[in-house]
Design a protein around this motif. Structure first.
Motif, PDB file in Angstrom:
ATOM      1  N   TRP A 196       0.975  -1.051  -0.057  1.00 57.22           N
ATOM      2  CA  TRP A 196      -0.309   0.060  -0.734  1.00 57.22           C
ATOM      3  C   TRP A 196       1.113   1.235   0.091  1.00 57.22           C
ATOM      4  CZ3 TRP A 196      -2.851   2.708   4.234  1.00 57.22           C
ATOM      5  CH2 TRP A 196      -4.846   3.362   4.021  1.00 57.22           C
ATOM      6  N   SER A 197       0.022   2.287  -0.095  1.00 55.12           N
ATOM      7  CA  SER A 197       1.213   3.864  -0.105  1.00 55.12           C
ATOM      8  C   SER A 197       1.297   4.405   1.808  1.00 55.12           C
ATOM      9  CB  SER A 197      -0.004   4.928  -0.670  1.00 55.12           C
ATOM     10  OG  SER A 197      -1.034   5.109   0.083  1.00 55.12           O
ATOM     11  N   VAL A 198       2.826   4.825   1.022  1.00 53.43           N
ATOM     12  CA  VAL A 198       3.307   5.379   2.262  1.00 53.43           C
ATOM     13  C   VAL A 198       2.599   6.586   2.786  1.00 53.43           C
ATOM     14  CG1 VAL A 198       5.164   7.562   3.074  1.00 53.43           C
ATOM     15  CG2 VAL A 198       5.818   5.408   1.478  1.00 53.43           C
ATOM     16  N   GLU A 199       1.534   7.398   1.695  1.00 56.29           N
ATOM     17  CA  GLU A 199       0.551   8.654   2.304  1.00 56.29           C
ATOM     18  C   GLU A 199      -0.428   7.470   3.694  1.00 56.29           C
ATOM     19  OE1 GLU A 199       3.292  10.456  -0.252  1.00 56.29           O
ATOM     20  OE2 GLU A 199       1.856   8.327  -0.199  1.00 56.29           O
ATOM     21  N   GLY A 200      -0.993   6.906   2.772  1.00 57.32           N
ATOM     22  CA  GLY A 200      -2.299   5.835   3.711  1.00 57.32           C
ATOM     23  C   GLY A 200      -1.397   5.221   5.191  1.00 57.32           C
ATOM     24  N   TYR A 201      -0.763   4.680   4.939  1.00 56.23           N
ATOM     25  CA  TYR A 201       0.059   4.334   6.256  1.00 56.23           C
ATOM     26  C   TYR A 201       0.614   5.837   6.973  1.00 56.23           C
ATOM     27  CZ  TYR A 201       0.954  -0.311   4.915  1.00 56.23           C
ATOM     28  OH  TYR A 201       0.501  -1.875   4.323  1.00 56.23           O
ATOM     29  N   ASP A 301     -13.732 -10.749   8.064  1.00 57.90           N
ATOM     30  CA  ASP A 301     -14.387 -10.246   8.591  1.00 57.90           C
ATOM     31  C   ASP A 301     -13.897  -8.751   8.128  1.00 57.90           C
ATOM     32  OD1 ASP A 301     -16.412 -12.085   7.773  1.00 57.90           O
ATOM     33  OD2 ASP A 301     -16.634 -12.482   9.815  1.00 57.90           O
ATOM     34  N   PHE A 302     -12.361  -9.153   9.116  1.00 54.10           N
ATOM     35  CA  PHE A 302     -12.171  -7.678   9.534  1.00 54.10           C
ATOM     36  C   PHE A 302     -11.476  -6.867   7.899  1.00 54.10           C
ATOM     37  CE2 PHE A 302     -13.143  -8.665  13.133  1.00 54.10           C
ATOM     38  CZ  PHE A 302     -14.125  -7.519  13.656  1.00 54.10           C
ATOM     39  N   ALA A 303     -10.754  -7.464   7.310  1.00 55.31           N
ATOM     40  CA  ALA A 303      -9.906  -7.133   5.682  1.00 55.31           C
ATOM     41  C   ALA A 303     -10.721  -6.414   5.046  1.00 55.31           C
ATOM     42  CB  ALA A 303      -9.873  -8.764   5.005  1.00 55.31           C
ATOM     43  N   VAL A 304      -9.367  -5.612   4.717  1.00 52.82           N
ATOM     44  CA  VAL A 304      -9.972  -3.898   3.678  1.00 52.82           C
ATOM     45  C   VAL A 304      -9.871  -5.115   2.642  1.00 52.82           C
ATOM     46  CG1 VAL A 304      -9.697  -1.845   2.779  1.00 52.82           C
ATOM     47  CG2 VAL A 304      -9.253  -2.593   5.219  1.00 52.82           C
ATOM     48  N   ASN A 305     -11.196  -5.329   2.066  1.00 50.87           N
ATOM     49  CA  ASN A 305     -11.334  -6.239   0.596  1.00 50.87           C
ATOM     50  C   ASN A 305     -11.746  -5.350  -0.664  1.00 50.87           C
ATOM     51  OD1 ASN A 305     -11.891  -8.029  -1.226  1.00 50.87           O
ATOM     52  ND2 ASN A 305     -13.567  -9.489  -0.437  1.00 50.87           N
ATOM     53  N   ALA A 306     -10.739  -4.795  -1.801  1.00 49.27           N
ATOM     54  CA  ALA A 306     -10.936  -3.906  -2.432  1.00 49.27           C
ATOM     55  C   ALA A 306     -10.386  -5.180  -3.640  1.00 49.27           C
ATOM     56  CB  ALA A 306      -9.502  -3.382  -3.260  1.00 49.27           C
ATOM     57  N   TYR A 307     -10.394  -6.195  -3.425  1.00 48.90           N
ATOM     58  CA  TYR A 307      -9.730  -7.328  -4.673  1.00 48.90           C
ATOM     59  C   TYR A 307     -10.700  -6.787  -5.527  1.00 48.90           C
ATOM     60  CZ  TYR A 307      -8.927 -12.529  -6.422  1.00 48.90           C
ATOM     61  OH  TYR A 307      -8.723 -12.937  -7.569  1.00 48.90           O
ATOM     62  N   PRO A 308     -12.308  -7.459  -5.000  1.00 45.31           N
ATOM     63  CA  PRO A 308     -13.181  -7.068  -6.390  1.00 45.31           C
ATOM     64  C   PRO A 308     -12.982  -6.588  -7.912  1.00 45.31           C
ATOM     65  CG  PRO A 308     -14.533  -8.171  -4.105  1.00 45.31           C
ATOM     66  CD  PRO A 308     -12.926  -7.517  -4.221  1.00 45.31           C
ATOM     67  N   GLN A 331       0.235  -2.954 -10.825  1.00 43.99           N
ATOM     68  CA  GLN A 331       1.668  -1.715  -9.602  1.00 43.99           C
ATOM     69  C   GLN A 331       0.284  -1.019  -9.013  1.00 43.99           C
ATOM     70  OE1 GLN A 331       4.263  -0.204 -12.368  1.00 43.99           O
ATOM     71  NE2 GLN A 331       2.780   0.797 -13.231  1.00 43.99           N
ATOM     72  N   ASP A 332      -0.613  -0.541  -9.548  1.00 45.13           N
ATOM     73  CA  ASP A 332      -2.320   0.142  -9.164  1.00 45.13           C
ATOM     74  C   ASP A 332      -2.904  -0.899  -9.118  1.00 45.13           C
ATOM     75  OD1 ASP A 332      -0.095   2.132 -10.974  1.00 45.13           O
ATOM     76  OD2 ASP A 332      -1.890   1.904 -12.336  1.00 45.13           O
ATOM     77  N   ALA A 333      -2.828  -1.193  -8.746  1.00 45.41           N
ATOM     78  CA  ALA A 333      -4.029  -2.059  -8.032  1.00 45.41           C
ATOM     79  C   ALA A 333      -4.524  -1.926  -6.125  1.00 45.41           C
ATOM     80  CB  ALA A 333      -3.847  -3.368  -7.805  1.00 45.41           C
ATOM     81  N   MET A 334      -3.193  -1.553  -5.615  1.00 42.16           N
ATOM     82  CA  MET A 334      -3.491  -1.494  -3.800  1.00 42.16           C
ATOM     83  C   MET A 334      -3.793  -0.364  -4.073  1.00 42.16           C
ATOM     84  SD  MET A 334      -3.123  -4.336  -2.359  1.00 42.16           S
ATOM     85  CE  MET A 334      -2.262  -3.706  -0.424  1.00 42.16           C
ATOM     86  N   ALA A 335      -3.242   0.619  -4.987  1.00 42.60           N
ATOM     87  CA  ALA A 335      -3.915   1.677  -4.853  1.00 42.60           C
ATOM     88  C   ALA A 335      -5.698   1.931  -4.891  1.00 42.60           C
ATOM     89  CB  ALA A 335      -3.798   2.624  -6.150  1.00 42.60           C
ATOM     90  N   LEU A 336      -6.736   1.279  -5.135  1.00 41.59           N
ATOM     91  CA  LEU A 336      -7.869   0.851  -5.119  1.00 41.59           C
ATOM     92  C   LEU A 336      -8.180   0.747  -4.035  1.00 41.59           C
ATOM     93  CD1 LEU A 336      -8.519  -1.470  -8.122  1.00 41.59           C
ATOM     94  CD2 LEU A 336      -9.100   0.513  -8.112  1.00 41.59           C
ATOM     95  N   ILE A 337      -6.985   0.768  -1.864  1.00 41.58           N
ATOM     96  CA  ILE A 337      -7.661   0.838  -1.231  1.00 41.58           C
ATOM     97  C   ILE A 337      -6.965   2.120  -0.448  1.00 41.58           C
ATOM     98  CG2 ILE A 337      -6.591  -0.286   0.667  1.00 41.58           C
ATOM     99  CD1 ILE A 337      -6.189  -2.646   0.089  1.00 41.58           C
ATOM    100  N   LYS A 338      -8.595   2.575  -0.267  1.00 47.25           N
ATOM    101  CA  LYS A 338      -9.139   4.385  -0.104  1.00 47.25           C
ATOM    102  C   LYS A 338      -8.385   4.460   1.470  1.00 47.25           C
ATOM    103  CE  LYS A 338      -9.862   5.017  -3.893  1.00 47.25           C
ATOM    104  NZ  LYS A 338      -8.722   5.485  -5.224  1.00 47.25           N
ATOM    105  N   THR A 339      -7.404   5.511   2.147  1.00 40.13           N
ATOM    106  CA  THR A 339      -7.317   5.816   3.427  1.00 40.13           C
ATOM    107  C   THR A 339      -8.518   5.556   4.454  1.00 40.13           C
ATOM    108  OG1 THR A 339      -5.069   7.379   2.957  1.00 40.13           O
ATOM    109  CG2 THR A 339      -6.036   6.915   5.109  1.00 40.13           C
ATOM    110  N   ASP A 340      -9.545   5.865   3.869  1.00 37.53           N
ATOM    111  CA  ASP A 340     -10.787   6.188   4.920  1.00 37.53           C
ATOM    112  C   ASP A 340     -11.956   5.265   5.373  1.00 37.53           C
ATOM    113  OD1 ASP A 340     -10.515   9.244   5.020  1.00 37.53           O
ATOM    114  OD2 ASP A 340     -12.342   9.857   3.278  1.00 37.53           O
ATOM    115  N   THR A 341     -11.486   4.595   3.617  1.00 32.69           N
ATOM    116  CA  THR A 341     -11.677   3.036   4.238  1.00 32.69           C
ATOM    117  C   THR A 341     -10.830   2.428   5.794  1.00 32.69           C
ATOM    118  OG1 THR A 341     -12.773   2.874   2.597  1.00 32.69           O
ATOM    119  CG2 THR A 341     -12.577   1.455   3.064  1.00 32.69           C
ATOM    120  N   VAL A 342     -10.406   2.158   5.371  1.00 28.45           N
ATOM    121  CA  VAL A 342      -8.674   1.667   6.527  1.00 28.45           C
ATOM    122  C   VAL A 342      -8.747   1.749   7.688  1.00 28.45           C
ATOM    123  CG1 VAL A 342      -6.177   1.072   6.439  1.00 28.45           C
ATOM    124  CG2 VAL A 342      -6.880   1.282   5.028  1.00 28.45           C
ATOM    125  N   ILE A 343      -8.620   3.418   7.359  1.00 31.14           N
ATOM    126  CA  ILE A 343      -9.604   3.951   8.816  1.00 31.14           C
ATOM    127  C   ILE A 343     -10.550   3.560   9.737  1.00 31.14           C
ATOM    128  CG2 ILE A 343      -9.906   6.678  10.285  1.00 31.14           C
ATOM    129  CD1 ILE A 343      -7.908   7.678   8.949  1.00 31.14           C
TER     130      ILE A 343
END
Length: 361
Positions: A196-201, A301-308, A331-343
């Motif tokens: 995932w991204s540096v900024e997201g973490y 059940d708690f995983a952030v799932n951007a796979y679909p 290389q861009d797939a993990m960018a589909l995970i949004k910071t707000d979703t992880v938080i």
């Protein structure tokens, strides 16, 4: 004529060399075998790094194979076990190297994966194959070996060995303040694309510090990629909010850090499954891998799932249309995970486990 499965095996061999997450997922199968046949010897043929994580696992004799030694290492292992005959060999490594290694082991019965799950023609090297199990999690695939042998009690148990030296190592890093563990990188294999991204973490670390009073301890190996990413994350964070331990711990030390953490955040990588094995609440980040197959088992059940979404965007199909276990190597797939979703998911996980509830480890 095919030999019969042993009713009460006296000596069981497990062939599973790698990787860190997989060997953690295999431990409950070992425990199930031990409950069923407490008198049986269990010999686990394992990789060098994986052994450093599991060393001391109760009731298990380890034989270490360092894959960097190639065929010379295989011959040495065969010599070491030349006087040993196993009642049953559980061939759990789906790789041609492991299948070749298995040829030099003496076993009455050899069990491997069914054709749907086998890779590198592994079923050619075994006499019995698992019953089909569509869309199985990795942990369940391992447990299917115990089921084939007649084991009925498949409850999950780990009891991971953590020596005092590792606990001391962890305490020296974390101090007394409550903390999260964030393992930001997966391993550095070609076309991995799981990070995932540096900024997201950095945003998640800020949120954990401001809203939950939790420091974040960064863990990882000593590769230049991991060290660089750790430094970039650290540079975006308040100094008091993060401890950068990347490249500065042993595997047992990481296990101890994880065991005392309030929660763990990681992409598809070994420490996520180490956390699961320790009973630590775990938030996995998934886009390139299907979490239903590979997320920390007790915390799926708690995983952030951007796979679909990644399958639709980069494979132009639905999850139902791709093979089970299909990876999205973009290389861009993990960018589909949004910071707000992880938080938001972190808040949910922390609220759900606020009373300290954990699975048995």
């Amino acid at each position: 004529m095919k030999p019969s499965l042993p009713a009460e095996p006296n000596h069981i061999a497990i062939l599973r060399l790698s990787a860190l997450g997989d060997v953690c997922n295999l431990v409950p199968t070992v425990r199930a075998l031990q409950r069923q046949w407490p008198q049986a010897r269990i010999t686990w043929i394992i990789g060098k790094g994986e052994h450093s994580l599991l060393a001391g696992l109760s009731g298990v004799e380890f034989v270490v194979y360092d894959k960097s030694t190639g065929f010379a290492g295989m011959r040495a292992l065969w010599r070491e076990l030349s006087d040993t005959r196993f009642d049953v060999l559980l061939h759990m490594q789906q790789a041609i190297r492991a299948s070749v290694l298995s040829l030099g082991l003496k076993a009455d019965v050899r069990i491997g994966y069914d054709k749907a799950r086998a890779k590198d023609a592994q079923h050619w090297f075994t006499q019995y194959q698992l019953a089909p199990h569509a869309q199985a999690h990795v942990l369940e695939s391992f447990m299917d070996f115990a089921r084939l042998l007649g084991v009925g009690d498949t409850r999950l148990e780990w009891d991971m060995p953590v020596p005092q030296t590792a606990l001391d190592e962890a305490r020296a890093i974390s101090g007394e303040t409550p903390y999260l563990v964030i393992n930001p990188c997966s391993n550095t294999r070609l076309r991995n694309f799981r990070n995932w991204s540096v900024e997201g973490y950095a945003s998640v670390i800020e949120h954990a510090w401001v809203h939950h009073g939790l420091k974040s301890v960064l863990t990882g190996g000593g590769s230049s990629l991991e060290r660089e990413m750790g430094e970039q994350i650290e540079n975006l964070c308040q100094p008091d909010s993060v401890i950068n331990a990347i490249g500065g711990t042993s595997l047992k030390g990481v296990l101890a850090l994880i065991g005392q953490a309030r929660a763990v955040i990681a992409p598809d990588t070994g420490p996520a499954h180490m956390a699961n094995a320790m009973g630590t609440p775990t938030l996995g980040l998934y886009a390139t891998t299907n979490p239903q197959r590979a997320a920390p088992y007790c915390w799926r059940d708690f995983a952030v799932n951007a796979y679909p979404e990644a399958v639709r965007a980069y494979l132009h199909k639905s999850v139902e249309e791709v093979p089970w276990g299909q990876r999205v190597r973009h290389q861009d797939a993990m960018a589909l995970i949004k910071t707000d979703t992880v938080i938001a998911q972190l808040d949910t996980l922390l609220a759900h486990t606020a009373s300290g509830s954990r699975h048995e480890s």
